[in-house]
Design a protein around this motif. Structure first.
Motif, short mmCIF file in Angstrom:
data_model
loop_
_atom_site.label_atom_id
_atom_site.label_comp_id
_atom_site.label_asym_id
_atom_site.label_seq_id
_atom_site.Cartn_x
_atom_site.Cartn_y
_atom_site.Cartn_z
N ASN B 94 0.81 -1.22 0.00
CA ASN B 94 0.00 0.00 0.00
C ASN B 94 0.84 1.27 0.00
OD1 ASN B 94 -2.31 -1.57 0.06
ND2 ASN B 94 -2.42 -1.58 2.28
N TYR B 95 2.10 1.15 0.39
CA TYR B 95 2.98 2.32 0.41
C TYR B 95 3.72 2.47 -0.92
CZ TYR B 95 2.06 1.78 5.37
OH TYR B 95 1.44 1.66 6.59
N GLY B 96 3.50 1.53 -1.82
CA GLY B 96 4.15 1.60 -3.12
C GLY B 96 5.65 1.39 -3.05
N GLN B 97 6.09 0.63 -2.06
CA GLN B 97 7.53 0.53 -1.84
C GLN B 97 8.05 -0.90 -1.95
OE1 GLN B 97 8.68 2.14 1.99
NE2 GLN B 97 10.27 3.33 1.04
N ASN B 98 7.38 -1.82 -1.31
CA ASN B 98 7.87 -3.18 -1.28
C ASN B 98 6.86 -4.14 -1.86
OD1 ASN B 98 10.40 -2.74 0.12
ND2 ASN B 98 9.13 -2.22 1.88
N PHE B 99 7.38 -5.27 -2.35
CA PHE B 99 6.52 -6.26 -2.97
C PHE B 99 5.89 -7.16 -1.92
CE2 PHE B 99 6.91 -5.47 -7.35
CZ PHE B 99 8.16 -4.92 -7.55
N VAL B 100 4.66 -7.51 -2.19
CA VAL B 100 3.92 -8.44 -1.35
C VAL B 100 3.61 -9.68 -2.17
CG1 VAL B 100 1.86 -8.81 0.03
CG2 VAL B 100 2.92 -6.55 -0.03
N PHE B 101 3.90 -10.82 -1.62
CA PHE B 101 3.72 -12.08 -2.32
C PHE B 101 2.57 -12.86 -1.69
CE2 PHE B 101 7.62 -12.35 -4.86
CZ PHE B 101 8.37 -11.35 -4.29
N GLY B 102 1.84 -13.57 -2.54
CA GLY B 102 0.83 -14.48 -2.04
C GLY B 102 1.47 -15.79 -1.60
N PRO B 103 0.66 -16.75 -1.12
CA PRO B 103 1.19 -18.04 -0.65
C PRO B 103 1.63 -18.96 -1.78
CG PRO B 103 -1.19 -17.97 -0.43
CD PRO B 103 -0.77 -16.61 -0.85
N GLY B 104 1.25 -18.65 -3.01
CA GLY B 104 1.75 -19.41 -4.15
C GLY B 104 0.88 -20.58 -4.56
N THR B 105 1.09 -21.02 -5.77
CA THR B 105 0.47 -22.24 -6.30
C THR B 105 1.56 -23.27 -6.53
OG1 THR B 105 -1.38 -21.13 -7.42
CG2 THR B 105 -0.71 -23.28 -8.27
N ARG B 106 1.38 -24.45 -5.95
CA ARG B 106 2.36 -25.54 -6.17
C ARG B 106 1.92 -26.35 -7.36
NH1 ARG B 106 0.99 -26.16 -1.12
NH2 ARG B 106 0.11 -28.23 -1.49
N LEU B 107 2.72 -26.32 -8.40
CA LEU B 107 2.43 -27.04 -9.62
C LEU B 107 3.27 -28.30 -9.70
CD1 LEU B 107 1.15 -27.27 -12.47
CD2 LEU B 107 3.11 -25.95 -13.31
N SER B 108 2.61 -29.42 -9.93
CA SER B 108 3.31 -30.69 -10.16
C SER B 108 2.97 -31.15 -11.57
CB SER B 108 2.88 -31.76 -9.16
OG SER B 108 3.19 -31.36 -7.85
N VAL B 109 3.99 -31.35 -12.38
CA VAL B 109 3.81 -31.85 -13.73
C VAL B 109 4.33 -33.28 -13.77
CG1 VAL B 109 4.29 -31.53 -16.17
CG2 VAL B 109 4.09 -29.54 -14.66
N LEU B 110 3.42 -34.20 -14.00
CA LEU B 110 3.76 -35.62 -13.93
C LEU B 110 4.19 -36.13 -15.30
CD1 LEU B 110 0.70 -36.64 -11.75
CD2 LEU B 110 3.00 -36.00 -10.99
N PRO B 111 5.29 -36.87 -15.35
CA PRO B 111 5.79 -37.38 -16.64
C PRO B 111 4.90 -38.49 -17.20
CG PRO B 111 7.16 -38.16 -14.86
CD PRO B 111 6.19 -37.21 -14.24
#
Lengths: 114, 111
Positions: B94-111
């Motif tokens: 909100n201060y336009g200064q630092n990045f905020v990250f979400g918890p992420g998506t874990r992707l698994s690609v199966l062979p």
């Protein structure tokens, strides 16, 4: 390519120990950051620095301090490690602050406090 | 406060399929970035999309941005086992200064 190097990949420390995590970047970046990463919580900013000897608190600075004596080096200090500081610690750097800047990350330090 | 939130939390697909991950954010943005993290490693920047862009491509990556819905999506086409990683979106706080990250998506690609 920018390289951000964290001194240790894995660390095991005892409760109450003083812990130093070191980070060095080789691209003359102004800004350096320390994040911790915990499952389900994403990355949370601990401290950042936009210049030598300058530091700013992030979202979760309690229990931590930092030091930036030289532009390329940013250290994270746990004055008295506790078990709830067991986490993955990520250092990052950027040339400038702002939305158009991308962050360059180190490989991380997995710290376990027993 | 958390700005970005990825969805789904985890995704498992077969090699060759496409993978789509979504990101929602709360306040107005100048741009949005996507990062990738291999297991136990640091994050690597993938792509940046500006607020006045609707779509951007980089190799097998396609990113869309819908500022009216405050959401972005990352599409990986023709996925490979090497795409197995966690993917994060990041926006400025909100201060336009630092990045905020979400918890992420874990992707698994199966062979």
């Amino acid at each position: 390519d920018v390289k951000v190097t964290q001194s240790s990949r894995y660390l095991v420390k005892r409760t109450g120990e003083k812990v130093f995590l070191e980070c060095v970047q080789d691209m003359d970046h102004e800004n350096m950051f320390w994040y911790r990463q915990d499952p389900g919580l994403g990355l949370r900013l601990i401290y950042f620095s936009y210049d030598v000897k300058m530091k700013e608190k992030g979202d979760i600075p309690e229990g931590y301090s930092v030091s930036r004596e030289k532009k390329e080096r940013f250290s994270l200090i746990l004055e008295s490690a506790s078990t709830n500081q067991t986490s993955m610690y990520l250092c990052a750097s950027s040339f400038e602050l702002g939305a158009n800047e991308k962050l360059f990350f180190g490989s991380g330090t997995q710290l376990s406090v027993l | 406060s958390q700005q970005g939130e990825e969805d789904p939390q985890a995704l498992s697909i077969q090699e060759g399929e496409n993978a789509t991950m979504n990101c929602s954010y709360k306040t107005s943005i100048n741009n949005l970035q996507w990062y990738r993290q291999n297991s136990g490693r640091g994050l690597v920047h993938l792509i940046l999309i500006r607020s006045n862009e609707r779509e951007k491509h980089s190799g097998r990556l396609r990113v869309t941005l819908d500022t009216s819905k405050k959401s972005s999506s990352l599409l990986i086409t023709a996925s490979r086992a090497a795409d197995t990683a966690s993917y994060f979106c990041a926006t400025l706080d909100n201060y336009g200064q630092n990045f905020v990250f979400g918890p992420g998506t874990r992707l698994s690609v199966l062979p």
